[in-house]
Write a protein that holds these residues in place. Structure first.
Motif, PDB file in Angstrom:
ATOM      1  N   LEU A 200       0.861  -1.172   0.000  1.00  0.00           N
ATOM      2  CA  LEU A 200       0.000   0.000   0.000  1.00  0.00           C
ATOM      3  C   LEU A 200       0.901   1.227   0.000  1.00  0.00           C
ATOM      4  O   LEU A 200       1.936   1.240   0.676  1.00  0.00           O
ATOM      5  CB  LEU A 200      -0.889   0.038   1.243  1.00  0.00           C
ATOM      6  N   ALA A 201       0.504   2.241  -0.745  1.00  0.00           N
ATOM      7  CA  ALA A 201       1.276   3.484  -0.759  1.00  0.00           C
ATOM      8  C   ALA A 201       0.333   4.667  -0.887  1.00  0.00           C
ATOM      9  O   ALA A 201      -0.692   4.599  -1.568  1.00  0.00           O
ATOM     10  CB  ALA A 201       2.277   3.500  -1.914  1.00  0.00           C
ATOM     11  N   LEU A 202       0.688   5.728  -0.214  1.00  0.00           N
ATOM     12  CA  LEU A 202       0.023   7.005  -0.398  1.00  0.00           C
ATOM     13  C   LEU A 202       0.964   7.867  -1.218  1.00  0.00           C
ATOM     14  O   LEU A 202       2.094   8.133  -0.802  1.00  0.00           O
ATOM     15  CB  LEU A 202      -0.266   7.671   0.954  1.00  0.00           C
ATOM     16  N   VAL A 230      18.920   5.325  -6.775  1.00  0.00           N
ATOM     17  CA  VAL A 230      18.490   4.490  -7.893  1.00  0.00           C
ATOM     18  C   VAL A 230      17.779   5.372  -8.908  1.00  0.00           C
ATOM     19  O   VAL A 230      16.975   6.241  -8.546  1.00  0.00           O
ATOM     20  CB  VAL A 230      17.552   3.367  -7.404  1.00  0.00           C
ATOM     21  N   ARG A 231      18.086   5.160 -10.187  1.00  0.00           N
ATOM     22  CA  ARG A 231      17.475   5.946 -11.261  1.00  0.00           C
ATOM     23  C   ARG A 231      16.965   5.027 -12.368  1.00  0.00           C
ATOM     24  O   ARG A 231      17.469   3.919 -12.565  1.00  0.00           O
ATOM     25  CB  ARG A 231      18.507   6.906 -11.882  1.00  0.00           C
ATOM     26  N   VAL A 232      15.938   5.516 -13.092  1.00  0.00           N
ATOM     27  CA  VAL A 232      15.546   4.849 -14.336  1.00  0.00           C
ATOM     28  C   VAL A 232      16.666   5.064 -15.341  1.00  0.00           C
ATOM     29  O   VAL A 232      17.091   6.196 -15.588  1.00  0.00           O
ATOM     30  CB  VAL A 232      14.225   5.430 -14.876  1.00  0.00           C
ATOM     31  N   GLN A 267      12.482   0.104  -5.834  1.00  0.00           N
ATOM     32  CA  GLN A 267      11.731   0.010  -7.092  1.00  0.00           C
ATOM     33  C   GLN A 267      10.428   0.823  -7.068  1.00  0.00           C
ATOM     34  O   GLN A 267      10.168   1.630  -7.973  1.00  0.00           O
ATOM     35  CB  GLN A 267      11.418  -1.460  -7.384  1.00  0.00           C
ATOM     36  N   ILE A 268       9.594   0.610  -6.060  1.00  0.00           N
ATOM     37  CA  ILE A 268       8.307   1.315  -5.999  1.00  0.00           C
ATOM     38  C   ILE A 268       8.529   2.817  -5.911  1.00  0.00           C
ATOM     39  O   ILE A 268       7.876   3.615  -6.605  1.00  0.00           O
ATOM     40  CB  ILE A 268       7.476   0.826  -4.798  1.00  0.00           C
ATOM     41  N   ARG A 269       9.464   3.218  -5.068  1.00  0.00           N
ATOM     42  CA  ARG A 269       9.711   4.639  -4.839  1.00  0.00           C
ATOM     43  C   ARG A 269      10.172   5.345  -6.108  1.00  0.00           C
ATOM     44  O   ARG A 269       9.726   6.461  -6.428  1.00  0.00           O
ATOM     45  CB  ARG A 269      10.752   4.799  -3.721  1.00  0.00           C
ATOM     46  N   GLU A 283      11.818  11.214   1.559  1.00  0.00           N
ATOM     47  CA  GLU A 283      12.819  12.282   1.588  1.00  0.00           C
ATOM     48  C   GLU A 283      13.849  12.166   0.473  1.00  0.00           C
ATOM     49  O   GLU A 283      14.472  13.155   0.099  1.00  0.00           O
ATOM     50  CB  GLU A 283      13.526  12.304   2.951  1.00  0.00           C
ATOM     51  N   LYS A 284      14.042  10.979  -0.055  1.00  0.00           N
ATOM     52  CA  LYS A 284      15.062  10.784  -1.094  1.00  0.00           C
ATOM     53  C   LYS A 284      14.522  11.037  -2.502  1.00  0.00           C
ATOM     54  O   LYS A 284      15.186  11.682  -3.322  1.00  0.00           O
ATOM     55  CB  LYS A 284      15.641   9.368  -1.002  1.00  0.00           C
ATOM     56  N   TYR A 285      13.338  10.552  -2.807  1.00  0.00           N
ATOM     57  CA  TYR A 285      12.793  10.670  -4.164  1.00  0.00           C
ATOM     58  C   TYR A 285      11.514  11.504  -4.219  1.00  0.00           C
ATOM     59  O   TYR A 285      10.880  11.600  -5.271  1.00  0.00           O
ATOM     60  CB  TYR A 285      12.485   9.274  -4.723  1.00  0.00           C
ATOM     61  N   GLY A 286      11.134  12.099  -3.104  1.00  0.00           N
ATOM     62  CA  GLY A 286       9.834  12.745  -3.016  1.00  0.00           C
ATOM     63  C   GLY A 286       9.792  14.203  -3.428  1.00  0.00           C
ATOM     64  O   GLY A 286      10.751  14.756  -3.973  1.00  0.00           O
TER      65      GLY A 286
END
Length: 341
Positions: A200-202, A230-232, A267-269, A283-286
């Motif tokens: 689950l994610a918000l 991590v990057r695409v 992965q999800i983040r 905090e890292k990818y947001g």
């Protein structure tokens, strides 16, 4: 002022050390009280000259009569006089390795916290509803995490190992194998993608895509200071994530059901952020500006929760385990629902 003057032990006539013999050797040793020791209590004197032993040991050797002053048993309150001859018993000192192990051992509170979070246990597995903020293992400045706490709490289980990992700020289902044979079997299921993992994610903002599968490769890079990002990236490993909206909260946020086709780091983040709707509180990818709009609803951490695991093993009935989101998660969702009404 002169200090304590060591003298030879009659048990070791060749001894002529410049310091009291308080190590792990087999013999009794003697030390002479110097001018600066006059008037000092014997318990405080011993605590000063016998390093790296607990004070409880000092009182034990006094209580049992192993410490003598001028041939007489000493009590803790005995006051020294210059020239007093003090008998010291052999004392087993801790090694550097033992002291290091004690420093890194999981605290009692962490052991109790982790064991109270166990939601399933059988002959092969322990499953924990991992609290957010607790690491799965020690490292990166942390002495201990879930696996170290479980090993300390259950020393009879000699082969405890993590089956998979969760980020420190992710809550939810975490599985630990009790035996290496079980660990190998479950790792094989993970490699063959025969284990269903749901989250689950918000996420911030209104998710506009409906059910969407993102199949984009991910590559891990190490930034300065050892931080992992991590990057695409076209040269990365295949990563597949399916996002399904459960509920929209206006333009503020969306609650998503997420399933993994692969199990890459972050992965999800990263996929959520790449889609323009990062995990709330990441905090890292947001997105800090959009996170700020959720603060009044109680957002204080990353809102990613490992909801369930399902798989089939040979000769064992199908296994499914699920973990409810923690109370702070549910409180934020309830406030968003009330605001939506």
């Amino acid at each position: 002022m002169p200090g304590s003057a060591p003298v030879k032990s009659p048990d070791d006539p060749s001894a002529a050390s410049s310091a009291p013999k308080t190590g792990s050797g087999p013999g009794v040793s003697y030390v002479e009280a110097g001018e600066g020791d006059a008037g000092q209590r014997i318990d405080n004197f011993l605590s000063r000259i016998i390093k790296d032993v607990p004070r409880s040991l000092i009182y034990r050797i006094l209580r049992t009569g192993e410490v003598r002053v001028n041939g007489k048993r000493a009590k803790p309150e005995t006051r020294l006089v210059e020239g007093d001859r003090i008998r010291l018993p052999p004392i087993q000192r801790k090694t550097d390795e033992e002291r290091a192990a004690e420093r890194s051992a999981p605290s009692r509170s962490l052991r109790e916290f982790v064991t109270s979070a166990i939601i399933h246990e059988d002959r092969d597995l322990i499953v924990v509803n991992k609290p957010a903020g607790v690491a799965v293992h020690g490292g990166s400045g942390l002495n201990a995490g879930v696996i170290e706490a479980l090993r300390a709490a259950r020393p009879e289980l000699k082969e405890l190992e993590l089956v998979h990992r969760l980020d420190r700020d992710t809550s939810g289902v975490l599985m630990i194998a009790k035996r290496r044979a079980v660990l190998r079997e479950l790792h094989s299921l993970l490699r063959e993608r025969d284990m269903e993992k749901r989250y689950l994610a918000l996420v911030v903002g209104r998710w506009p895509f409906g059910t969407k599968t993102i199949d984009l490769p991910l590559k891990t890079n190490m930034k300065s200071g050892g931080e992992r990002i991590v990057r695409v990236h076209a040269d990365g490993q295949q990563a597949i994530t399916t996002f399904k909206p459960i509920q929209h909260f206006g333009k503020l946020a969306t609650l998503l059901d997420i399933s993994l086709g692969t199990g890459r780091t972050h992965q999800i983040r990263v996929h959520a952020a790449h889609a323009g709707h990062p995990i709330a509180g990441d905090e890292k990818y947001g997105d800090r500006e959009r996170d700020a709009k959720l603060k009044p609803y109680g957002l204080q951490r990353m809102f990613l929760h490992a909801q369930s695991l399902s798989f089939e093993r040979k000769g064992v009935k199908p296994f499914t385990v699920s973990a409810p989101p923690p109370p702070d998660w549910q409180a934020v969702i309830e406030k968003l629902k009330q605001d939506l009404k």
